[in-house]
Scaffold this active site. Structure first.
Site, short mmCIF file in Angstrom:
data_model
loop_
_atom_site.label_atom_id
_atom_site.label_comp_id
_atom_site.label_asym_id
_atom_site.label_seq_id
_atom_site.Cartn_x
_atom_site.Cartn_y
_atom_site.Cartn_z
N ALA A 24 0.84 -1.20 0.11
CA ALA A 24 -0.01 -0.14 -0.02
C ALA A 24 0.75 1.14 0.09
O ALA A 24 1.73 1.48 0.98
CB ALA A 24 -1.01 -0.18 1.36
N MET A 25 0.75 2.00 -1.16
CA MET A 25 1.68 3.18 -1.13
C MET A 25 1.07 4.59 -1.27
O MET A 25 0.28 4.72 -1.97
CB MET A 25 2.93 3.14 -2.57
CG MET A 25 3.41 1.61 -2.45
SD MET A 25 4.57 1.82 -3.69
CE MET A 25 5.70 3.01 -3.42
N SER A 26 1.35 5.46 -0.13
CA SER A 26 0.80 6.70 0.07
C SER A 26 1.55 7.76 -0.84
O SER A 26 0.96 8.81 -1.03
CB SER A 26 0.64 6.98 1.35
OG SER A 26 2.02 7.23 1.84
N VAL A 29 7.49 8.69 2.60
CA VAL A 29 8.91 7.77 2.86
C VAL A 29 8.54 6.24 3.24
O VAL A 29 9.44 5.42 2.93
CB VAL A 29 9.88 8.72 3.60
CG1 VAL A 29 9.10 8.90 4.97
CG2 VAL A 29 11.18 8.09 3.66
N ASP A 30 7.58 5.98 4.12
CA ASP A 30 7.49 4.92 5.04
C ASP A 30 7.00 4.00 4.06
O ASP A 30 7.65 2.76 4.05
CB ASP A 30 6.26 5.16 6.11
CG ASP A 30 6.64 6.08 7.05
OD1 ASP A 30 8.00 6.12 7.31
OD2 ASP A 30 5.92 6.88 7.65
N SER A 31 5.97 4.31 3.22
CA SER A 31 5.40 3.13 2.39
C SER A 31 6.52 2.81 1.17
O SER A 31 6.67 1.56 0.70
CB SER A 31 4.08 3.59 1.64
OG SER A 31 4.06 4.80 1.12
N CYS A 118 -10.82 5.26 8.11
CA CYS A 118 -10.35 5.07 7.03
C CYS A 118 -9.39 3.72 6.89
O CYS A 118 -9.55 2.79 5.82
CB CYS A 118 -9.23 6.15 6.44
SG CYS A 118 -8.39 6.15 4.96
N CYS A 214 -5.91 13.98 6.16
CA CYS A 214 -5.59 14.37 4.69
C CYS A 214 -6.72 15.05 3.92
O CYS A 214 -6.32 15.89 3.20
CB CYS A 214 -5.41 13.15 3.97
SG CYS A 214 -6.85 12.09 3.65
#
Length: 373
Positions: A24-26, A29-31, A118, A214
């Protein structure tokens, strides 16, 4: 952990070269680091981004998990890693399950947590289904929590870095989801994650973390609620517990239980706080701090991950609150000592040490009768 080490979360059964990991990519940096580590594991890696709400485009700045720029960043990371990247439009689902709910909760005099809703909907339920459809062996995310294999199966634990721990927001994760999910950053401090991003040559290594909800421009949630629900700014009275009017307000959406600032009342013999909100009369009921003391809270929508655990536990009733000793009795969280600022609409999350036992939504509270603070 160095860039060449395979995180334990990616040590799946069987040869990794024959496994498929969906990340799961937002666009943060984390994902992005999770995607890079997954790709380095040797498994086929696919990045997936949900188009939920284009806040960044709307307000002309970065820092929001769903913004158009973030999708471009996620795609750029996938291009660099040589992995596939898919974007799915879930804006309609996000509006119904998260944004509309956010507005309605405020109108009902409750304090919502949209990040949990979410996670319950688009981020885990929808992504879970998408990952399954893509034939994945697991779904990996950049959340700072730990998945630990216990005697009875996968358990959810706090992150190693308490400053980054997100377990409170993931209490609603089901056992089926937990079995399929992986959280490879849960054992790392954030500075190390940024170092890994730089070592891996990711362009988002220095990208700032998102700070706001967000879909709320600049943190002004009241303006958003007013836009979605024009009657949200119905004026009302600020009263004490005897019903005496102390002032007036411009809408319940500006208040939450435990709040002191912004009351603008006179004649109170001591500092007063918001005790509760009445959506029927539109009254904000206020009183001294001792009147905020709560001995128990009834919770709804309970998600239990603790199996038959019946030992000592703690409860956390706000994301920034410290866990306090408590018991869970027939749908009620009973505090060992009175707790303050317990707000309907928030979550009560139960822990056994670092392990998340489960939690639910605070529906109502039981006041503790105290003679003094």
């Amino acid at each position: 952990m160095c860039a060449g080490v395979i995180p334990a979360d990616f040590q799946l059964a069987g040869p990794l070269a024959k496994r498929r990991i969906v990340v799961a990519m937002s666009g943060g940096v984390d994902s992005s680091v999770v995607a890079a580590l997954a790709a380095r594991s040797g498994a086929e890696t696919i990045g997936v981004t949900l188009q939920l709400y284009d806040h960044g485009e709307a307000v002309g700045r970065a820092g929001s998990c769903c913004a158009g720029r973030d999708i471009r960043d996620a795609r750029a990371v996938c291009d660099r890693l040589g992995i596939a990247h898919y974007v799915f439009d879930h804006a309609s689902s996000f509006r119904e399950t998260v944004i509309d709910d956010f507005a309605d909760e405020y109108l009902a005099g409750r304090t919502p947590i949209p990040c949990v809703k979410c996670n319950m909907g688009p981020k885990f339920t929808d992504l879970f289904a998408l990952a399954r459809d893509l034939g994945a062996d697991c779904l990996a995310t950049g959340h700072y929590v730990r998945r630990v294999e216990g005697p009875a199966g996968a358990e959810l634990h706090r992150a190693a870095d308490p400053a980054r721990d997100q377990s409170y927001f993931l209490f609603a994760t089901t056992q089926a989801q937990l079995d399929f999910l992986r959280f490879p950053l849960g054992g790392l401090p954030k500075p190390r994650v940024r170092e890994l991003a730089a070592e891996l040559g990711l362009g988002v290594a220095a990208k700032p973390d998102s700070q706001d909800i967000c879909f709320v421009p600049d943190g002004d949630y009241a303006s958003l609620v007013k836009k979605l629900r024009p009657d949200a700014e119905t004026h009302g009275a600020i009263v004490d517990e005897s019903g005496r009017t102390l002032g007036a307000h411009k809408g319940l959406i500006h208040f939450t239980v435990g709040q002191r600032r912004g009351l603008e009342i006179g004649g109170a013999p001591e500092p007063y706080y918001v005790l509760r909100l009445d959506p029927v009369t539109r009254e904000v009921i206020v009183g001294p701090k001792r009147a905020l003391a709560v001995r128990a809270a009834r919770i709804e929508g309970v998600n239990w991950l603790g199996g038959d655990y019946a030992g000592p536990m703690t409860a956390k009733v706000r994301s920034l609150a410290k866990p306090v000793p408590a018991r869970f009795v027939e749908g009620r969280v009973v505090f060992e000592t009175p707790e303050y600022g317990v707000a309907p609409g928030q979550a009560a999350v139960l822990y056994a040490g670092d392990r998340v036992l489960g939690g639910g939504w605070i529906a109502e509270t039981e006041r503790a009768e105290l003679a003094s603070v």
